[in-house]
Motif scaffolding. Structure first.
Motif, PDB file in Angstrom:
ATOM      1  N   UNK A 214       0.856  -1.194   0.000  1.00  0.00           N
ATOM      2  CA  UNK A 214       0.000   0.000   0.000  1.00  0.00           C
ATOM      3  C   UNK A 214       0.890   1.242   0.000  1.00  0.00           C
ATOM      4  N   UNK A 215       0.308   2.377  -0.402  1.00  0.00           N
ATOM      5  CA  UNK A 215       1.046   3.634  -0.475  1.00  0.00           C
ATOM      6  C   UNK A 215       1.106   4.311   0.891  1.00  0.00           C
ATOM      7  N   UNK A 216       1.909   5.378   0.979  1.00  0.00           N
ATOM      8  CA  UNK A 216       2.005   6.147   2.220  1.00  0.00           C
ATOM      9  C   UNK A 216       0.663   6.780   2.563  1.00  0.00           C
ATOM     10  N   UNK A 217      -0.053   7.247   1.537  1.00  0.00           N
ATOM     11  CA  UNK A 217      -1.359   7.868   1.768  1.00  0.00           C
ATOM     12  C   UNK A 217      -2.361   6.859   2.315  1.00  0.00           C
ATOM     13  N   UNK A 218      -2.237   5.591   1.902  1.00  0.00           N
ATOM     14  CA  UNK A 218      -3.153   4.553   2.384  1.00  0.00           C
ATOM     15  C   UNK A 218      -2.778   4.074   3.777  1.00  0.00           C
ATOM     16  N   UNK A 219      -1.504   3.826   4.004  1.00  0.00           N
ATOM     17  CA  UNK A 219      -1.079   3.281   5.292  1.00  0.00           C
ATOM     18  C   UNK A 219      -1.287   4.282   6.424  1.00  0.00           C
ATOM     19  N   UNK A 220      -1.260   5.596   6.101  1.00  0.00           N
ATOM     20  CA  UNK A 220      -1.447   6.587   7.163  1.00  0.00           C
ATOM     21  C   UNK A 220      -2.860   6.566   7.732  1.00  0.00           C
ATOM     22  N   UNK A 221      -3.795   5.849   7.048  1.00  0.00           N
ATOM     23  CA  UNK A 221      -5.145   5.718   7.592  1.00  0.00           C
ATOM     24  C   UNK A 221      -5.171   4.879   8.862  1.00  0.00           C
ATOM     25  N   UNK A 222      -4.116   4.104   9.101  1.00  0.00           N
ATOM     26  CA  UNK A 222      -4.020   3.389  10.375  1.00  0.00           C
ATOM     27  C   UNK A 222      -3.880   4.372  11.532  1.00  0.00           C
ATOM     28  N   UNK A 223      -3.281   5.521  11.260  1.00  0.00           N
ATOM     29  CA  UNK A 223      -3.183   6.589  12.250  1.00  0.00           C
ATOM     30  C   UNK A 223      -4.382   7.514  12.188  1.00  0.00           C
ATOM     31  N   UNK A 224      -4.729   7.943  10.980  1.00  0.00           N
ATOM     32  CA  UNK A 224      -5.814   8.901  10.825  1.00  0.00           C
ATOM     33  C   UNK A 224      -7.156   8.322  11.260  1.00  0.00           C
ATOM     34  N   UNK A 225      -7.447   7.065  10.892  1.00  0.00           N
ATOM     35  CA  UNK A 225      -8.722   6.466  11.263  1.00  0.00           C
ATOM     36  C   UNK A 225      -8.844   6.325  12.775  1.00  0.00           C
ATOM     37  N   UNK A 226      -7.733   5.996  13.425  1.00  0.00           N
ATOM     38  CA  UNK A 226      -7.715   5.884  14.883  1.00  0.00           C
ATOM     39  C   UNK A 226      -8.096   7.222  15.508  1.00  0.00           C
ATOM     40  N   UNK A 227      -7.450   8.290  15.043  1.00  0.00           N
ATOM     41  CA  UNK A 227      -7.739   9.617  15.569  1.00  0.00           C
ATOM     42  C   UNK A 227      -9.128  10.095  15.146  1.00  0.00           C
ATOM     43  N   UNK A 228      -9.558   9.679  13.968  1.00  0.00           N
ATOM     44  CA  UNK A 228     -10.869  10.070  13.469  1.00  0.00           C
ATOM     45  C   UNK A 228     -11.983   9.499  14.342  1.00  0.00           C
ATOM     46  N   UNK A 229     -11.862   8.236  14.725  1.00  0.00           N
ATOM     47  CA  UNK A 229     -12.858   7.619  15.597  1.00  0.00           C
ATOM     48  C   UNK A 229     -12.901   8.337  16.946  1.00  0.00           C
ATOM     49  N   UNK A 230     -11.736   8.669  17.465  1.00  0.00           N
ATOM     50  CA  UNK A 230     -11.696   9.404  18.733  1.00  0.00           C
ATOM     51  C   UNK A 230     -12.386  10.757  18.602  1.00  0.00           C
ATOM     52  N   UNK A 231     -12.149  11.421  17.478  1.00  0.00           N
ATOM     53  CA  UNK A 231     -12.719  12.749  17.283  1.00  0.00           C
ATOM     54  C   UNK A 231     -14.230  12.715  17.152  1.00  0.00           C
ATOM     55  N   UNK A 232     -14.771  11.615  16.662  1.00  0.00           N
ATOM     56  CA  UNK A 232     -16.216  11.515  16.519  1.00  0.00           C
ATOM     57  C   UNK A 232     -16.884  10.957  17.776  1.00  0.00           C
ATOM     58  N   UNK A 233     -16.168  10.163  18.553  1.00  0.00           N
ATOM     59  CA  UNK A 233     -16.743   9.547  19.743  1.00  0.00           C
ATOM     60  C   UNK A 233     -16.645  10.440  20.975  1.00  0.00           C
ATOM     61  N   UNK A 234     -15.519  11.123  21.132  1.00  0.00           N
ATOM     62  CA  UNK A 234     -15.290  11.906  22.340  1.00  0.00           C
ATOM     63  C   UNK A 234     -16.278  13.058  22.521  1.00  0.00           C
ATOM     64  N   UNK A 235     -16.769  13.725  21.449  1.00  0.00           N
ATOM     65  CA  UNK A 235     -17.739  14.808  21.679  1.00  0.00           C
ATOM     66  C   UNK A 235     -18.980  14.388  22.457  1.00  0.00           C
ATOM     67  N   UNK A 236     -19.360  13.110  22.365  1.00  0.00           N
ATOM     68  CA  UNK A 236     -20.540  12.665  23.111  1.00  0.00           C
ATOM     69  C   UNK A 236     -20.153  12.064  24.465  1.00  0.00           C
TER      70      UNK A 236
END
Length: 454
Positions: free
Chosen positions: A20-42
């Protein structure tokens, strides 16, 4: 918190293993932070509706399940799914930590207490790359996920026995429209910045940002009309709380992007091993943890100005150095300036957040902690996405105007060129933070209630 950055050191290896490319593999980091960003507000709503121990046990269940799934993943999709489930656990557990500190400790003692929180939230992620570097060198990437499981099981047992309930008896109504708007808002913003590094078309980027920004505006307006809002955004009327949030965003842009860019540079640009990368970043992680406690004491004694402003000065100097990296930069210099950067960032986060939270009343603690944690994770995801977007676009631009692009030396030059440009963004961010920090003021805690939780 260790798991947020421990995988960064393995991204280069995972790109090769899963093709996979760098742009794809970085989703292992971004998706982790993305879930936190959507869950923590509630999370403020969850803290009010459910007992502390119940949230904690649920959080640990998600974390352990996600780690097991990721450790034994046969392909990239399953690995990504495991990271997402793991992030659900972190998103539930992190707000409990902040809320506990605010409930138990009076304002005049919160500097030291929040220093302990920062010891966890900054020291663990900072040492993640160092520990995983040795894992990658002598074991395999699977152990990055296996290692935390025994500690989480031990924590689960301790929590079931000793954790007390700190919640206030309250059952606020659930506004599902607000939850949907919050999820669309934060995920849309992060998605937009992430897509900027993956696609040459500007349309999907603008569409994601438009949906995210519009949803956040609607979310904010709706909270002002509800008798029991999901997130009480009226806390933003406090100027130092807003200042603390702003400085946290800027510092996290720098921290999270550095924790992703430097392991890529050390391995791909300098050709060093994972263990070497871990050793170069280890001193910064250790000193970062020590400074988290020191800055808490300094904040309690002197206030935020004498800590935050020098922190941004160190930050500006450090990222200026990283913006001039080359394939010949000595590893010792990377270690020195990364340590300097971690010292500077630890001088910013704890004092600015604590000073802002001190302006809030106890009834607003769940909302304040939810906003702070949302800020941490969202800014981390956005900062990482922007850095990778700049890296990819600069790297591709370098290769497009060159010749013999398949040559290994040319590939290294392109990577270094991209990282230099990504750190130019960090320099601009640090300078803006330095200017803003000149206006921070200490909240007079003597005017606040000092009654201790019992």
């Amino acid at each position: 918190m260790f798991s947020e950055t421990a995988l960064n050191i393995a991204l280069h290896r995972l790109m090769i293993e899963f093709d996979v490319s760098a742009a794809t593999v970085q989703w292992l980091t971004t998706s982790y932070l993305l879930v936190l960003a959507t869950l923590i507000p509630i999370s403020g709503l969850l803290i009010k509706r459910f007992k502390t121990k119940k949230i904690f046990i649920t959080a640990l269940f998600f974390s352990i399940t996600g780690l097991v799934l990721a450790a034994f993943s046969p392909n990239f999709i399953v690995l990504l799914l495991g990271r997402i489930i793991q992030a659900c656990g972190t998103g539930l557990a992190t707000p409990i930590l902040f809320n506990t500190i605010l409930v138990i400790f009076p304002p005049h003692r919160r500097g030291v207490a929040m220093g302990m929180v920062s010891l966890v939230m900054m020291f663990a992620p900072a040492t993640g790359p160092a520990v995983s570097g040795f894992i990658m060198e002598y074991l395999s990437w699977h152990w990055v996920f296996l290692l935390p499981i025994p500690f989480l099981l031990f924590s689960l047992c301790l929590g079931m026995v000793y954790l007390i309930d700190l919640s206030i008896e309250n059952k606020p109504a659930i506004d599902y429209v607000s939850i949907v708007l919050s999820t669309l808002g934060f995920s849309g913003i992060v998605m937009g910045f992430s897509l900027a590094g993956e696609t040459q078309s500007i349309l999907p980027v603008l569409l994601a940002l438009f949906i995210g920004g519009g949803s956040l505006i609607l979310f904010g307006r709706r909270q002002l009309t509800l008798d029991e809002p999901i997130l009480n955004i009226r806390v933003f009327k406090h100027p130092m709380f807003m200042m603390g949030i702003g400085l946290t965003i800027l510092s996290n842009f720098i921290i999270f992007s550095s924790n992703l860019l430097l392991p890529m540079y050390i391995q791909g640009g300098l050709g060093l091993t994972s263990a070497d990368a871990g050793l170069l970043l280890l001193p910064g992680g250790i000193i970062n943890g020590i400074m988290a406690l020191v800055t808490g004491h300094l904040f309690d004694k002197f206030g935020p100005r004498l800590v935050v402003i020098p922190g941004f000065v160190l930050g500006v100097i450090s990222v200026l150095f990283f913006s001039q990296l080359s394939a010949a930069t000595h590893g010792l210099m990377i270690m020195i300036f990364y340590t300097s950067l971690m010292v500077g960032m630890s001088m910013i986060t704890t004092p600015s957040q604590t000073n802002g939270l001190n302006q809030l009343e106890r009834s607003n603690y769940p909302d304040g902690t939810a906003i702070v944690n949302t800020t941490i994770q969202t800014s981390g995801a956005i900062g990482t996405a922007i850095a990778v977007s700049i890296l990819n676009r600069s790297q591709n631009a370098f290769l497009e105007r060159g010749t013999n692009t398949g040559n290994a030396d040319v590939q290294i030059e392109a990577l270094v060129y991209g990282i230099q440009h990504a750190y130019t963004f960090a320099v601009i961010t640090a300078i803006i933070g330095l200017i803003c920090s000149l206006f921070i003021k200490r909240v007079p805690v003597s005017r606040l209630t000092l009654k201790k939780f019992s």
